[in-house]
Design an enzyme around this catalytic site. Structure first.
Site, PDB file in Angstrom:
ATOM      1  CE1 TYR A 185      -0.582   2.408   8.982  1.00 12.35           C
ATOM      2  CE2 TYR A 185      -0.754   0.377  10.243  1.00 12.35           C
ATOM      3  CZ  TYR A 185      -1.263   1.248   9.300  1.00 12.35           C
ATOM      4  OH  TYR A 185      -2.443   0.952   8.665  1.00 12.35           O
ATOM      5  CG  ASP A 215      -4.366  -5.837   0.133  1.00 10.96           C
ATOM      6  OD1 ASP A 215      -4.539  -4.664  -0.255  1.00 10.96           O
ATOM      7  OD2 ASP A 215      -3.891  -6.121   1.246  1.00 10.96           O
ATOM      8  CG  HIS A 249      -1.801  -1.142   1.358  1.00 10.00           C
ATOM      9  ND1 HIS A 249      -2.166  -1.667   2.569  1.00 10.00           N
ATOM     10  CD2 HIS A 249      -2.421  -1.912   0.426  1.00 10.00           C
ATOM     11  CE1 HIS A 249      -2.970  -2.707   2.376  1.00 10.00           C
ATOM     12  NE2 HIS A 249      -3.134  -2.870   1.087  1.00 10.00           N
ATOM     13  CE  LYS A 258       1.808   3.689   5.398  1.00 13.31           C
ATOM     14  NZ  LYS A 258       1.229   2.521   4.717  1.00 13.31           N
TER      15      LYS A 258
END
Length: 180
Positions: free
Chosen positions: A130, A167, A61, A70
């Protein structure tokens, strides 16, 4: 905090100092001054927490136009964490790095803007945290297939992964919108 450079410039494996004894441990996972000393002057705007079971694979992603950096870590369990360079102008375009992050090794990974991100759960379950440098913007949410042979991530699979519906239909890198 120890920063370990990876073969993708900008992506760092981070090892915090862990102070442990018979009672447990203490570590500092984020300190603006410590990260600035590592050359990471970051302004985080959002924290995300996900829990996944063994065999779940999330990714790859990224977010166009409002890219996110991140800082990722595992609170319980273990994952194989992957970053892919998606900057078309980069000499490392389409290359990846991956590391095991776990509650035991306490490692973190910094994934700068311009990279795709994904992870595979290795343990029975994993809690994944995250911090991001940009807010989630669904209109810019993008992804690349986890099994794209042009990228060639060497996932640590034991059978087929469990994927989200989203996904399962992500494009190959050659067909994806990527960064300039």
């Amino acid at each position: 905090m120890k920063a370990i450079e990876t073969r993708l410039p900008g992506v760092l494996l981070l090892e915090p100092k862990v102070f442990g004894d018979a009672r447990g441990f203490f570590l500092e996972s984020w300190n603006r001054q410590t990260f600035a000393e590592l050359g990471l002057n970051l302004d985080f705007v959002q924290d995300n927490h996900s829990r996944s079971s063994k065999g779940v694979l999330r990714g790859l992603h990224y977010q166009l136009n409002e890219p996110q950096g991140k800082l990722v870590r595992v609170l319980s369990g273990s994952v194989f964490d992957v970053a892919v360079d998606l900057r078309k102008s980069s000499p490392h375009f389409g290359q990846w790095v991956g590391y095991e992050l776990s509650a035991d090794n306490q490692r973190m990974m910094w994934i700068p803007p311009g990279f795709g991100h994904g992870f595979q759960v290795l343990s029975d379950s994993a809690d994944f945290l995250y911090k991001t440098t940009a807010y989630y913007a669904p209109q810019w949410d993008r992804g690349v297939r986890w099994d794209d042979p042009a990228i060639g991530v060497e996932w640590q699979l034991d059978g087929a992964p469990t994927l989200s519906a989203k996904d399962q239909v992500l494009p190959l890198l050659k067909d994806a919108e990527v960064y300039p």
